[in-house]
Design a protein around this motif. Sequence first.
Motif, PDB file in Angstrom:
ATOM      1  N   ALA A   1      -7.416  13.086  -0.929  1.00  0.00           N
ATOM      2  CA  ALA A   1      -7.331  11.920  -1.196  1.00  0.00           C
ATOM      3  C   ALA A   1      -6.134  10.899  -1.182  1.00  0.00           C
ATOM      4  N   LEU A   2      -4.975  11.774  -1.274  1.00  0.00           N
ATOM      5  CA  LEU A   2      -3.598  11.176  -1.343  1.00  0.00           C
ATOM      6  C   LEU A   2      -3.546  11.086   0.223  1.00  0.00           C
ATOM      7  N   LEU A   3      -4.333  11.488   0.985  1.00  0.00           N
ATOM      8  CA  LEU A   3      -4.246  11.045   2.563  1.00  0.00           C
ATOM      9  C   LEU A   3      -4.517   9.606   2.982  1.00  0.00           C
ATOM     10  N   VAL A   4      -5.852   9.357   2.119  1.00  0.00           N
ATOM     11  CA  VAL A   4      -6.130   8.113   2.529  1.00  0.00           C
ATOM     12  C   VAL A   4      -5.279   7.538   1.479  1.00  0.00           C
ATOM     13  N   VAL A   5      -5.137   7.929   0.569  1.00  0.00           N
ATOM     14  CA  VAL A   5      -3.768   6.467  -0.197  1.00  0.00           C
ATOM     15  C   VAL A   5      -2.978   5.797   1.039  1.00  0.00           C
ATOM     16  N   VAL A   6      -2.035   7.667   1.495  1.00  0.00           N
ATOM     17  CA  VAL A   6      -1.034   7.082   1.775  1.00  0.00           C
ATOM     18  C   VAL A   6      -1.237   5.941   2.855  1.00  0.00           C
ATOM     19  N   TRP A   7      -2.943   6.471   3.911  1.00  0.00           N
ATOM     20  CA  TRP A   7      -3.533   5.571   4.485  1.00  0.00           C
ATOM     21  C   TRP A   7      -3.407   3.650   4.128  1.00  0.00           C
ATOM     22  N   ALA A   8      -4.172   3.833   3.116  1.00  0.00           N
ATOM     23  CA  ALA A   8      -4.223   2.092   2.184  1.00  0.00           C
ATOM     24  C   ALA A   8      -2.729   1.483   2.351  1.00  0.00           C
ATOM     25  N   VAL A   9      -1.984   1.927   1.837  1.00  0.00           N
ATOM     26  CA  VAL A   9      -0.566   2.161   1.969  1.00  0.00           C
ATOM     27  C   VAL A   9       0.423   1.677   2.820  1.00  0.00           C
ATOM     28  N   ARG A  10       0.082   2.065   3.679  1.00  0.00           N
ATOM     29  CA  ARG A  10       0.716   1.799   4.874  1.00  0.00           C
ATOM     30  C   ARG A  10       0.015   0.643   5.809  1.00  0.00           C
ATOM     31  N   ARG A  11      -0.954   0.447   5.798  1.00  0.00           N
ATOM     32  CA  ARG A  11      -2.678  -0.554   6.278  1.00  0.00           C
ATOM     33  C   ARG A  11      -2.072  -1.459   5.928  1.00  0.00           C
ATOM     34  N   SER A  12      -1.920  -1.996   4.521  1.00  0.00           N
ATOM     35  CA  SER A  12      -1.274  -2.892   4.242  1.00  0.00           C
ATOM     36  C   SER A  12       0.113  -3.266   3.443  1.00  0.00           C
ATOM     37  N   ASP A  13       0.787  -2.468   3.866  1.00  0.00           N
ATOM     38  CA  ASP A  13       2.656  -2.416   3.650  1.00  0.00           C
ATOM     39  C   ASP A  13       2.860  -3.259   5.358  1.00  0.00           C
ATOM     40  N   ARG A  14       1.915  -3.132   6.614  1.00  0.00           N
ATOM     41  CA  ARG A  14       1.652  -3.504   7.970  1.00  0.00           C
ATOM     42  C   ARG A  14       1.329  -4.565   8.050  1.00  0.00           C
TER      43      ARG A  14
END
Length: 269
Positions: free
Chosen positions: A222-235
């Motif tokens: 689940a944390l992998l999905v959170v990391v994906w969301a964070v990087r996507r939002s930051d970009r």
Amino acid sequence: MTEHPKRSRTDLDHDPSGDSADSRADRRDETSPDTGESSEERAEPTMLEQMGGVSGLLYSSLPVVVFVLANAMFGLTVGIWTALGSAVAIAVVRVVRKEPLQPAISGLFAVGVAAFLAYRTGSAKGFFLFGIWTSLVYFVVLAGSVVVRWPLAGVVWNLLNGSGMAWRKDKPSRLGYDVATLALAAVFAARFVVQRWLYDEDLTGWLAFAKIAMGYPLYGLALLVVVWAVRRSDRRLKELAASAPPVETDEQIEARLRVKYGEAPPNQA
């Protein structure tokens, strides 16, 4: 007149600190010209480090394993006390190693409540009741945060990092955090369903296995999905900030309005 010996080229190039030109160049390569931080300092923590490392995995698993083994060999009372003893020992180790105190306190509290429930129910499977119902509460809170359009994955991450709430105004960013929050909710839902079934079937050994297997490993996915969301939002937010028009000062706004309505600027009036 005394002649001073000519210094050789190697003498001129010699650094009093004892470092050669090659070593100084290596240090320049390792240091960022913008931040002055070494490449090691800039390296992002790995997934295992973000979850507390190997020690975090051992800390969370040890009281469960100790309880099950001691209960099987010596009975419920010994199992309860050995689980409590292992939790206290882990807390002491954390303090001695100057690790964050909050995980030690929360871990000791969780084991204490679990041991109390096992004592009150008079059954070894009662040790897992607290974790089972906690998973249900977490699922309800996480899923509810998506329903009210405040996904907790985004709220918590941006609050901890001081990033503000600009992500909520960007629909793709909010959607990414919705997905991340639902991934976390799915983890807790799975924990509740599986462990509740094992509890009803009185399978204490499998309960212990499920608690460990559905802990850090499942949370890591689940944390992998959170990391994906964070990087996507930051970009996304960086792109939006770069394309946004510059903010006008009060003087620029006044000058633009004067031009618009045919008035002379203040210095020409």
